[in-house]
Design an enzyme around this catalytic site. Structure first.
Site, mmCIF file in Angstrom:
data_model
loop_
_atom_site.group_PDB
_atom_site.id
_atom_site.type_symbol
_atom_site.label_atom_id
_atom_site.label_comp_id
_atom_site.label_asym_id
_atom_site.label_seq_id
_atom_site.Cartn_x
_atom_site.Cartn_y
_atom_site.Cartn_z
ATOM 1 N N CYS A 1 13.168 4.010 -0.753
ATOM 2 C CA CYS A 1 11.941 3.412 -1.328
ATOM 3 C C CYS A 1 10.565 4.725 -1.229
ATOM 4 O O CYS A 1 10.772 6.106 -0.728
ATOM 5 C CB CYS A 1 12.166 2.150 -0.674
ATOM 6 S SG CYS A 1 12.803 1.057 -0.557
ATOM 7 N N ARG B 1 10.807 6.176 -6.875
ATOM 8 C CA ARG B 1 11.476 6.107 -5.867
ATOM 9 C C ARG B 1 12.611 5.023 -5.417
ATOM 10 O O ARG B 1 13.542 4.971 -4.954
ATOM 11 C CB ARG B 1 10.925 6.809 -4.576
ATOM 12 C CG ARG B 1 10.459 7.814 -4.747
ATOM 13 C CD ARG B 1 9.841 8.028 -3.576
ATOM 14 N NE ARG B 1 10.543 8.478 -2.204
ATOM 15 C CZ ARG B 1 10.925 9.573 -2.032
ATOM 16 N NH1 ARG B 1 10.775 10.292 -3.086
ATOM 17 N NH2 ARG B 1 11.418 9.683 -1.024
ATOM 18 N N TRP C 1 13.472 0.295 -3.153
ATOM 19 C CA TRP C 1 15.349 -0.103 -3.997
ATOM 20 C C TRP C 1 16.180 -0.814 -2.909
ATOM 21 O O TRP C 1 16.184 -0.141 -1.631
ATOM 22 C CB TRP C 1 15.314 1.374 -3.503
ATOM 23 C CG TRP C 1 17.126 1.758 -4.543
ATOM 24 C CD1 TRP C 1 16.322 1.902 -6.560
ATOM 25 C CD2 TRP C 1 18.961 2.157 -4.456
ATOM 26 N NE1 TRP C 1 18.254 2.126 -6.517
ATOM 27 C CE2 TRP C 1 18.780 2.066 -5.465
ATOM 28 C CE3 TRP C 1 18.535 2.172 -2.952
ATOM 29 C CZ2 TRP C 1 20.037 1.856 -5.010
ATOM 30 C CZ3 TRP C 1 19.969 2.951 -3.085
ATOM 31 C CH2 TRP C 1 20.731 2.403 -3.950
ATOM 32 N N ASN D 1 11.624 3.558 5.003
ATOM 33 C CA ASN D 1 12.239 4.309 3.619
ATOM 34 C C ASN D 1 13.007 4.644 4.564
ATOM 35 O O ASN D 1 13.011 5.445 5.362
ATOM 36 C CB ASN D 1 11.905 5.189 3.034
ATOM 37 C CG ASN D 1 12.667 5.696 2.009
ATOM 38 O OD1 ASN D 1 13.418 5.593 1.982
ATOM 39 N ND2 ASN D 1 12.137 7.093 2.091
ATOM 40 N N GLY D 2 14.383 4.530 4.047
ATOM 41 C CA GLY D 2 15.287 4.355 4.376
ATOM 42 C C GLY D 2 16.644 3.653 4.960
ATOM 43 O O GLY D 2 16.221 2.376 4.660
ATOM 44 N N GLU E 1 27.786 15.991 -17.517
ATOM 45 C CA GLU E 1 26.195 16.195 -16.928
ATOM 46 C C GLU E 1 25.578 15.064 -18.399
ATOM 47 O O GLU E 1 25.486 14.139 -18.954
ATOM 48 C CB GLU E 1 25.710 17.342 -17.295
ATOM 49 C CG GLU E 1 23.911 17.184 -17.165
ATOM 50 C CD GLU E 1 22.953 16.071 -16.426
ATOM 51 O OE1 GLU E 1 23.953 15.710 -15.623
ATOM 52 O OE2 GLU E 1 22.179 15.630 -16.502
ATOM 53 N N LYS F 1 23.787 11.868 -18.248
ATOM 54 C CA LYS F 1 22.969 11.511 -19.068
ATOM 55 C C LYS F 1 22.665 9.988 -20.310
ATOM 56 O O LYS F 1 21.639 8.993 -20.114
ATOM 57 C CB LYS F 1 21.499 12.027 -20.208
ATOM 58 C CG LYS F 1 21.331 13.723 -19.367
ATOM 59 C CD LYS F 1 20.383 13.396 -18.465
ATOM 60 C CE LYS F 1 20.234 13.037 -17.523
ATOM 61 N NZ LYS F 1 20.749 14.137 -16.480
ATOM 62 N N GLU G 1 22.797 6.671 -18.152
ATOM 63 C CA GLU G 1 22.221 6.275 -16.651
ATOM 64 C C GLU G 1 20.592 5.839 -18.221
ATOM 65 O O GLU G 1 19.751 5.061 -17.965
ATOM 66 C CB GLU G 1 21.186 7.501 -15.931
ATOM 67 C CG GLU G 1 21.037 8.626 -16.416
ATOM 68 C CD GLU G 1 20.619 10.316 -15.204
ATOM 69 O OE1 GLU G 1 20.623 9.196 -13.992
ATOM 70 O OE2 GLU G 1 20.388 10.483 -15.911
ATOM 71 N N HIS H 1 45.915 13.691 -22.175
ATOM 72 C CA HIS H 1 46.347 13.162 -21.334
ATOM 73 C C HIS H 1 45.992 11.625 -20.764
ATOM 74 O O HIS H 1 45.993 11.134 -19.812
ATOM 75 C CB HIS H 1 46.720 14.296 -19.929
ATOM 76 C CG HIS H 1 46.970 15.407 -20.136
ATOM 77 N ND1 HIS H 1 48.129 15.534 -20.200
ATOM 78 C CD2 HIS H 1 46.156 16.785 -20.763
ATOM 79 C CE1 HIS H 1 48.670 16.778 -20.315
ATOM 80 N NE2 HIS H 1 47.737 18.051 -20.770
ATOM 81 N N LYS I 1 15.336 8.316 -8.217
ATOM 82 C CA LYS I 1 15.782 9.305 -8.062
ATOM 83 C C LYS I 1 15.661 10.559 -6.799
ATOM 84 O O LYS I 1 16.437 11.386 -7.072
ATOM 85 C CB LYS I 1 13.981 9.836 -8.145
ATOM 86 C CG LYS I 1 13.928 11.535 -9.088
ATOM 87 C CD LYS I 1 12.931 11.525 -9.906
ATOM 88 C CE LYS I 1 12.647 12.855 -11.140
ATOM 89 N NZ LYS I 1 14.567 13.272 -11.781
HETATM 90 C C1 G6P Z 1 19.520 10.575 -8.135
HETATM 91 C C2 G6P Z 1 18.875 10.847 -9.832
HETATM 92 C C3 G6P Z 1 19.524 11.928 -10.171
HETATM 93 C C4 G6P Z 1 19.914 13.224 -9.441
HETATM 94 C C5 G6P Z 1 20.760 12.808 -7.596
HETATM 95 C C6 G6P Z 1 20.188 14.227 -7.252
HETATM 96 O O1 G6P Z 1 21.386 10.185 -8.226
HETATM 97 O O2 G6P Z 1 18.821 9.665 -10.227
HETATM 98 O O3 G6P Z 1 18.460 12.652 -11.027
HETATM 99 O O4 G6P Z 1 20.882 13.845 -10.201
HETATM 100 O O5 G6P Z 1 19.721 11.991 -7.183
HETATM 101 O O6 G6P Z 1 18.822 14.687 -6.453
HETATM 102 P P1 G6P Z 1 18.433 16.208 -5.957
HETATM 103 O O7 G6P Z 1 16.869 15.540 -6.098
HETATM 104 O O8 G6P Z 1 19.390 15.661 -5.252
HETATM 105 O O9 G6P Z 1 18.439 16.480 -6.989
#
Ligand code: G6P
Length: 589
Positions: free
Chosen positions: A2, A27, A74, A100-101, A468, A472, A475, A491, A584
């Site tokens: 959060c 966040r 969150w 937050n936690g 990756e 993208k 999400e 496979h 994030k």
């Molecule tokens: C979350 C974000 C991702 C990010 C990951 C790791 O899942 O949505 O975009 O890659 O955390 O975050 P960091 O800050 O450790 O790169």
């Protein structure tokens, strides 16, 4: 994960908090709330929804007072509801808490408090803190001591801010989750992250784990365990508020994608002695691990190939949440390289903890200076990408990759060659990211935006980038996307290919890329082939050209996929910068 923000000063606090929360919304954004202190009362407004919606409905900005805090949630414990939004209060609404936690022992604490007669009104773990403080106050402690004692009863990771009716300030504390004090002129800010107050001050004081700060007049820092005072330094950070704004762009994501014209150049501007020193450590180490989560994890996975190809060095990628399971392989000679944009991801910090317990040296690639990871690492390379606000990581990804390349080239004793390659790559990205290129990708997005599935394949260095790319697309556009190693398709996954199924094929001129055969297998089953790479091939139905940068191909190949994900999201009306269910900075395990 959060976002929390507090203020003690002379200004009207509520509008300021609404602004700070909007800056922290990346966040978490399923509900929000604000508490202010005024006229001997704690005023609270909170509800489900994003800040603007809740503010529109309840006029958050209208709350009175010059002291207060706000929270953007969150959800972890308890569904998304008004009742579960923060702030949470004690039985008499005298103490308000934001958090937050995760409190791991909250059920036991709740049971104990209930037995003592405390009435709970939410399903959150946070509410336990308010009642614990109330309980400690009842036993005769003052607020400061009551907060300290309560924090010491919590297990897990937490950052909190507390207000009490009649107390002319705020108390904040942390055990694991981030918390930073912003120092203004006769005013103080407390927040989970610097952008919350960057438009007011760049002077900060970091709280470390196991510390609290009492903001009542001059802030006083104390150790949570023994209550002793702690001296802190004021640090000036070099991000400016403008960097954290959207500017003329509609979304942070597109702004950040386009910033890749410059960010790689900035990332590789590192102290060469330090790069060589770390390369030496890597070469000397017996067992090198790379770890990260999400996108940063895919960067690490690419790193495995980069070290192998460039430096003939075996490094092991392990996703951070699994890393503690590898503790039996760790010795004092092991080296751990972590990659994290925020430097606050709980799983990464847990990996570091597991490593440190075995005496492992930790080297980190981090974007946020002063973040927990930065401070607990033996050596940090700042990736210098500037604030990344969109939940979907873009510019941090390529900056992290660039530094891993530098390290790998340095390990091979070819740092200058690596630097030259990266400079060339940066300049070619600058040329590639022009409006015509984006238009061309938009056209492709229009063509495939109604699809239900997108596949993406790559080999060798580009295999992790296929994974990756899928992250993208998923999400940002909510289209189901899956990445595969080209050779794996036959496979199993090839059974999914139907007429018109889009399949993105990452190609490169790196001497390892025989993926065209896999593309042909998909095409033969009716797949729509989107080629990404420097050279057109007849199997491509659509070609997204990327510059020929040899071994650095992952850095350039991921960019058109980022752009495609962005435009797919826009066309599908998705919430680009704050996709549903995500956050994030993931500060819970
Ligand atoms: C979350 C974000 C991702 C990010 C990951 C790791 O899942 O949505 O975009 O890659 O955390 O975050 P960091 O800050 O450790 O790169």
């Amino acid at each position: 994960m959060c976002g929390i923000a507090g203020y003690v000063g002379k200004r009207r606090v509520a509008p300021l908090l609404v602004d700070s929360l909007k800056r922290l919304e990346y966040r978490g954004y399923d509900s929000c709330g604000i508490a202010t202190l005024d006229g001997g009362k704690v005023w609270i407004k909170k509800d489900m929804g994003k800040i603007d919606d809740v503010d529109g409905k309840m006029d958050l900005k209208n709350l009175p007072g010059n002291i207060g805090f706000g929270h953007t949630r969150w959800a972890t414990h308890g569904k998304v509801s008004k009742r579960n939004s923060h702030p949470q209060t004690d039985c008499k609404d005298r103490i308000a808490v934001i958090h937050n936690g995760i409190i791991e022992n909250f059920s036991e604490l709740k049971k104990r408090l209930k037995r003592k007669g405390h009435r709970f009104r939410s399903e959150t773990d946070t509410e336990v803190i308010a009642h614990l403080i109330e309980d400690n106050l009842r036993s005769g402690l003052d607020l400061e001591e009551a907060v300290r004692k309560s924090m010491n009863s919590l297990k897990g990771r937490s950052a909190i801010i507390v207000a009490e009716r009649g107390f002319p300030g705020l108390i904040a504390a942390r055990t694991g989750s981030p918390l930073i004090l912003g120092v203004g002129r006769d005013e103080y800010f407390i927040a989970s992250d610097v952008p919350a107050f960057l438009n007011h001050t760049r002077k900060v004081m970091y709280l470390d784990d196991g510390e609290m700060v009492v903001v009542e007049g001059e802030p006083r820092f104390r150790n949570l365990t023994d209550g002793k005072g702690i001296e802190k330094r004021v640090i000036t950070i070099d991000w400016d508020a403008k960097q954290a704004e959207k500017g003329e762009h509609e979304h942070y994501m597109i702004k950040e994608i386009l910033e890749q014209k410059e960010t790689i150049m900035k990332a590789i501007n590192q102290d060469e002695r330090e790069i060589r020193r770390v390369a030496n450590e890597i070469n000397k180490a017996f067992g090198v691990f790379l770890t990260g989560c999400g996108t940063a994890g895919k960067v690490c996975q690419t790193g495995e190939y980069v070290f192998s190809n460039v430096a003939n060095k075996h490094v092991n990628y392990v996703v951070s949440s699994e890393f503690p399971n590898y503790r039996n392989f760790l010795t004092k000679k092991t080296l751990l390289i972590t990659v994290s944009q925020s430097g606050e991801t709980a799983d990464v910090l847990e990996a570091v903890k597991a490593a440190k317990e075995k005496g492992v040296k930790v080297i980190s690639l981090v974007n946020v200076k002063g973040s927990t990871l930065d401070r607990v690492s033996d050596i940090t390379f700042l990736i210098k990408a500037g604030p990344e606000k969109a939940v979907a990581s873009t510019k941090a990804t390529t900056a992290q990759l660039a530094i891993l390349y530098l390290l790998a080239y340095a390990c091979a004793g070819k740092l200058n060659e690596g630097k030259k390659l990266l400079l060339e790559t940066a300049s070619k990205i600058n040329d590639m990211l022009n409006p015509r290129y984006e238009e061309y990708i938009k056209k492709l997005a229009k063509k495939i935006c109604r699809e239900k599935n997108v596949y993406i394949i790559g080999k060798a260095l580009n295999y992790p980038m296929a994974l990756e790319g899928a992250i993208k697309i998923m999400e940002v556009s909510y289209i189901h996307a899956q990445g595969f190693a080209g050779g794996e398709l036959k496979h199993g996954p090839i059974a999914l290919i139907e007429k018109g199924s889009p399949c993105i094929v990452l190609t490169a001129n790196d001497g390892m890329n025989n993926i065209i055969g896999n593309a042909m297998e998909v095409r033969a089953r009716g797949g729509f082939i989107i080629g990404v790479g420097p050279k057109r091939n007849e199997v491509f139905d659509y070609w997204l050209k990327t510059p020929d940068v040899g071994l650095a191909s992952p850095i350039v190949n991921i960019i058109p996929v980022q752009l495609l994900a962005y435009h797919l999201g826009v066309l599908r009306g998705c919430d680009i910068d704050q996709p549903r269910n995500l956050a994030k900075s993931v500060t819970v395990e």
